[in-house]
Design an enzyme around this catalytic site. Structure first.
Site, short mmCIF file in Angstrom:
data_model
loop_
_atom_site.label_atom_id
_atom_site.label_comp_id
_atom_site.label_asym_id
_atom_site.label_seq_id
_atom_site.Cartn_x
_atom_site.Cartn_y
_atom_site.Cartn_z
N GLN A 250 12.29 -17.04 -21.29
CA GLN A 250 11.76 -15.86 -20.64
C GLN A 250 12.64 -14.63 -20.90
O GLN A 250 13.86 -14.75 -20.99
CB GLN A 250 11.65 -16.09 -19.13
N TYR A 281 3.55 -28.58 -22.26
CA TYR A 281 4.07 -27.38 -22.93
C TYR A 281 5.48 -27.10 -22.39
O TYR A 281 5.83 -25.99 -22.00
CB TYR A 281 3.17 -26.15 -22.72
N GLU A 303 6.04 -31.24 -25.75
CA GLU A 303 6.24 -29.95 -26.41
C GLU A 303 6.03 -30.15 -27.92
O GLU A 303 6.48 -31.14 -28.49
CB GLU A 303 7.65 -29.44 -26.12
N ASP A 346 2.21 -25.20 -18.41
CA ASP A 346 2.72 -23.87 -18.77
C ASP A 346 2.29 -23.55 -20.20
O ASP A 346 3.12 -23.52 -21.12
CB ASP A 346 4.25 -23.85 -18.64
N CYS A 373 0.89 -16.72 -18.21
CA CYS A 373 1.31 -15.37 -18.59
C CYS A 373 0.12 -14.49 -18.95
O CYS A 373 0.32 -13.32 -19.28
CB CYS A 373 2.29 -15.43 -19.77
#
Length: 415
Positions: A250, A281, A303, A346, A373
């Site tokens: 981030q 994720y 991932e 996510d 997001c």
């Protein structure tokens, strides 16, 4: 009828659109306008439609884009732009991108972001959801928070960000959203070959400069040169996470801690230590660690990046976590059906998508924490979950990227 190639229009701004532009109408057509505020009357210059053929024709018929060049009736929420080089006093082609709400008071930025979230949820997720306020994460003026900045170098050696909605490099005298050390390092860049430059300030405060030269691509190299990965460390509470300097983390220095705490708060009554829990994720393992802090003892993090998965194994080594390198959709195709514990989801900006949502539903988890997001992608996925019987009892939204249109939302889903 207006010619959409270079006309100036006086427009009444009626709303904000997803993506940081604002909404007006002219001759029955929607016009998306930059650098405005709902309630204003502005003079805006039309931007010729992009693309070619049917794509260009479709854009011209259905909507136009325009850039504000003068404010005729200002909003009480208008402020001098936080980034002087993006101010209306400059020609739109000379305004750098990245601070598309920088001309609006911070409190009203959050009101507008809540409106974007509410409209997305109403349209794609269905009625009845309680729209949260967008929470501030600090009391500053919203500058000096970017720990990761990407700049570009053109063929003439100019270094800077791209102009808004363009690939034209704009030289700027300051980088007001960047951390002070990054802004200083950016001002010292010179004599660099064309390409991209990434500046990263991890938790230790030392700026890393990562250069991506274009020479190999332009020479038609069969493959790009092998990259040397600089590994840095980030801190969340008492946990230390290793991550590639050019890997995902981030960009606000408090973002990971804020989101970790939000997921913890939403799931604290939904983690059964006898069940298997999933971090999808998962990156370098941030939310797998959150699940462990909640008492989970059997955790799988998934991932697609092999390097991120390798870091997750190191970061989570003391915990009972299985780190899997796989695309989430393919992993879920082979995952056993039946009851799972909590799932943290996510996904990237495009969202999870129907296939992933349906596969998660088939796992019958106890609860889901969805970290998003992009409000529209979130709303679409929540709509799919709600079709399959899931409820959304809590939503939280965080203004982690002040002066830009971006923000983060965390949703709790239960049966």
């Amino acid at each position: 009828m207006t010619d959409p190639t270079s006309a100036l229009l006086d427009l009444d701004i009626t709303g904000i659109a997803h993506g940081g532009t604002f909404v007006a109408r002219h001759e029955g057509r929607v016009v998306f306008v930059s650098d405005a505020i709902p309630g204003e009357r502005v003079r805006a210059r039309l931007i010729p439609p992009v693309g070619s053929g049917s794509q260009k024709e479709a854009e011209s018929k259905s909507f136009w884009r325009a850039e504000t060049v003068e404010v005729l009736e200002p909003s009480p929420h208008r402020r001098p732009h936080v980034w002087p080089e993006a101010d209306l006093s400059r020609d739109p082609a000379e305004r750098p991108g990245g601070a598309d709400l920088g001309h609006i008071g911070l409190a009203h930025q959050r009101v507008l972001k809540r409106q974007v979230l509410g409209e997305a949820l109403d349209r794609f997720a269905g009625p009845g959801l309680v729209i949260p306020d967008v929470e501030a994460v600090d009391s500053s003026d919203g500058t000096r928070w970017r720990t990761r900045v990407t700049l570009h170098v053109d063929d003439d050696g100019r270094v800077g960000p791209y102009a808004a909605r363009s690939h034209r490099v704009i030289e700027v005298g300051e980088h007001v959203l960047a951390r002070p050390a990054i802004a200083e390092a950016a001002s010292d860049l010179a004599g660099i070959r064309p390409g991209r430059v990434e500046l990263v300030e991890p938790a230790d405060g030392r700026v890393r400069i990562i250069r991506r030269e274009e020479s190999a691509r332009r020479l038609g190299a069969a493959r790009p040169p092998r990259r040397r990965h600089d590994v840095v460390h980030e801190q969340v509470g008492q946990r230390r996470f290793q991550v590639d300097a050019d890997g995902f983390w981030q960009v606000h220095p408090r973002a990971a801690s804020v989101l970790d705490a939000a997921v913890y708060g939403l799931l604290e009554d939904h983690v059964d230590d006898t069940a298997r829990h999933f971090d999808l994720y998962g990156g370098v393992g941030l939310f797998a660690a959150t699940l462990a802090d909640l008492g989970a003892r059997d955790i799988v993090t998934v991932e697609s990046s092999a390097r991120a998965t390798a870091h997750a194994r190191e970061n989570l080594a003391p915990l009972e976590v299985t780190a899997v390198t796989a695309r989430v959709d393919r992993f879920l195709q082979e995952a056993p059906r039946g009851r799972a514990g909590a799932v943290v989801l996510d996904p990237p900006r495009a969202g999870a998508g129907r296939a992933v949502v349906e596969a998660i539903d088939a796992m019958a988890p106890d609860a889901i924490a969805y970290v998003a997001c992009d409000p529209v992608a979130l709303a679409r996925d929540l709509g799919t979950f709600r079709e399959r019987g899931w409820q959304v009892p809590r939503l939280r939204a965080f203004d982690l990227f002040p002066h830009s249109h971006h923000f983060e939302v965390v949703a709790l889903l239960t049966r």
